[in-house]
Enzyme design. Structure first.
Site, short mmCIF file in Angstrom:
data_model
loop_
_atom_site.label_atom_id
_atom_site.label_comp_id
_atom_site.label_asym_id
_atom_site.label_seq_id
_atom_site.Cartn_x
_atom_site.Cartn_y
_atom_site.Cartn_z
N ASP A 74 35.70 21.52 123.29
CA ASP A 74 36.45 22.64 123.88
C ASP A 74 37.18 23.45 122.82
O ASP A 74 37.27 23.05 121.66
CB ASP A 74 37.43 22.11 124.93
CG ASP A 74 38.18 20.86 124.47
OD1 ASP A 74 38.28 20.64 123.25
OD2 ASP A 74 38.64 20.11 125.34
N ASN A 143 46.43 13.26 132.82
CA ASN A 143 46.00 13.51 134.20
C ASN A 143 44.53 13.14 134.43
O ASN A 143 43.96 13.46 135.46
CB ASN A 143 46.23 14.99 134.57
CG ASN A 143 45.40 15.94 133.71
OD1 ASN A 143 44.62 15.53 132.87
ND2 ASN A 143 45.59 17.24 133.93
N HIS A 145 41.92 14.13 132.64
CA HIS A 145 40.88 15.11 132.25
C HIS A 145 40.08 14.59 131.06
O HIS A 145 40.56 13.80 130.26
CB HIS A 145 41.47 16.51 131.99
CG HIS A 145 42.25 16.67 130.71
ND1 HIS A 145 43.14 17.69 130.51
CD2 HIS A 145 42.27 15.96 129.56
CE1 HIS A 145 43.66 17.60 129.30
NE2 HIS A 145 43.15 16.56 128.71
N GLU A 150 39.63 19.68 134.24
CA GLU A 150 40.91 19.32 134.85
C GLU A 150 40.71 18.80 136.27
O GLU A 150 39.76 19.19 136.95
CB GLU A 150 41.81 20.57 134.90
CG GLU A 150 42.15 21.15 133.53
CD GLU A 150 43.27 20.41 132.83
OE1 GLU A 150 43.30 19.16 132.87
OE2 GLU A 150 44.13 21.08 132.22
P1 PGA Z 1 45.63 13.53 123.04
O1 PGA Z 1 44.82 14.44 124.06
O2 PGA Z 1 44.64 12.78 122.23
O3 PGA Z 1 46.44 14.50 122.21
O4 PGA Z 1 46.50 12.62 123.87
C1 PGA Z 1 43.77 13.91 124.77
C2 PGA Z 1 43.26 14.90 125.80
O5 PGA Z 1 44.07 15.66 126.36
O6 PGA Z 1 42.05 14.90 126.07
#
Ligand code: PGA
Length: 248
Positions: A74, A143, A145, A150
């Protein structure tokens, strides 16, 4: 185990350094076994140390990335590749500048450009033309995702533009000096793009991820927890530290 049975393999390690070493070992093994591997790559704080370990293995002459192709999950919408919080920048800083990967083999969804449908279609076509993703590395949001797919009433299969949830915007705001700067949209690979990867390695560290990990493996597949779809994939490794695994 039955041939073709659904399998999520769970590895729990003590802490983040161990998780990073183990993750780097898995990615390095994949590249050693198949030199022209197509890697799906993730950003965020979780894989940072894994990239550092991979760069170290490369410096020691143990892994050669010269034939590897990469696709990132992404990119924020609206950030140019030189923006320090863009995922283009992150990938150069944490990985690409430290290994012998060829610039023409690197793919990250563009954060800019007006023709979103074409951008998204091109990305899918590039993945297909490369022969599909051999190993997809994933983080997971608090959450649930994966990429920026999302939670919601539906999930999209292919690469698409997404409105980030308030929770994700809040989680990401730590990287920006003012809340107004935090991007509200992103281009992300879709659930289908991710699920088509031949193997998936999901990394989670820390107790903030424990509920999302519990719900990922809860036996229910739901758009409310996009990572729960991984239960339908045949070759997934969940690499967790003790805190992320605390609610299993
Ligand atoms: P993080 O993000 O590794 O900074 O916790 C993971 C994500 O949101 O996919």
């Amino acid at each position: 185990m039955n041939e073709g049975a659904l399998t999520v393999r769970i590895h729990v390690v003590e802490n983040y350094p161990e998780l990073s070493l183990r993750a780097a070992g898995i990615v390095a093994s994949q590249v050693i076994l198949k030199e022209d591997t197509v890697l799906g790559l993730a950003t965020g704080s979780t894989p940072e140390e894994m990239y550092r370990e991979l760069a170290q293995l490369h410096r020691e002459g143990k892994v050669d990335f010269s034939r590897v192709t990469t696709f990132n999950l992404d990119e924020y919408r609206g950030l140019d590749p030189g923006h320090p919080q863009s995922y283009h920048y992150y990938m150069r800083q944490h990985f690409f500048d430290h290994v012998n990967i060829k610039p023409e083999n690197i793919h990250i969804p563009p954060g800019q450009g007006a023709d979103i449908p074409t951008i998204c279609q091109d990305y899918e076509q590039q993945i297909a033309a490369a022969g599909g993703i051999d190993l997809q590395v994933l983080g997971i949001g608090v959450n649930g995702h994966i990429g920026f797919n999302e939670p919601g009433s539906h999930l999209q299969t292919e690469t698409h533009l997404v409105d980030l949830t308030a929770e994700t915007i809040k989680a990401n705001s730590r990287f920006f000096s003012t809340p107004k700067e935090v991007p509200r949209q992103a281009i992300t690979m879709g659930m289908g793009s991710i699920m088509q990867a031949r193997r998936i390695l999901l990394l989670a560290s820390g107790k903030s991820k424990s509920a999302a990990i519990r719900d990922t493996l809860g036996g229910r597949v739901t758009t409310a927890v996009p990572a729960s779809f991984l239960q339908l994939h045949r070759r997934v490794i969940l690499l967790l530290d003790r805190e992320a695994a605390a609610l299993l």
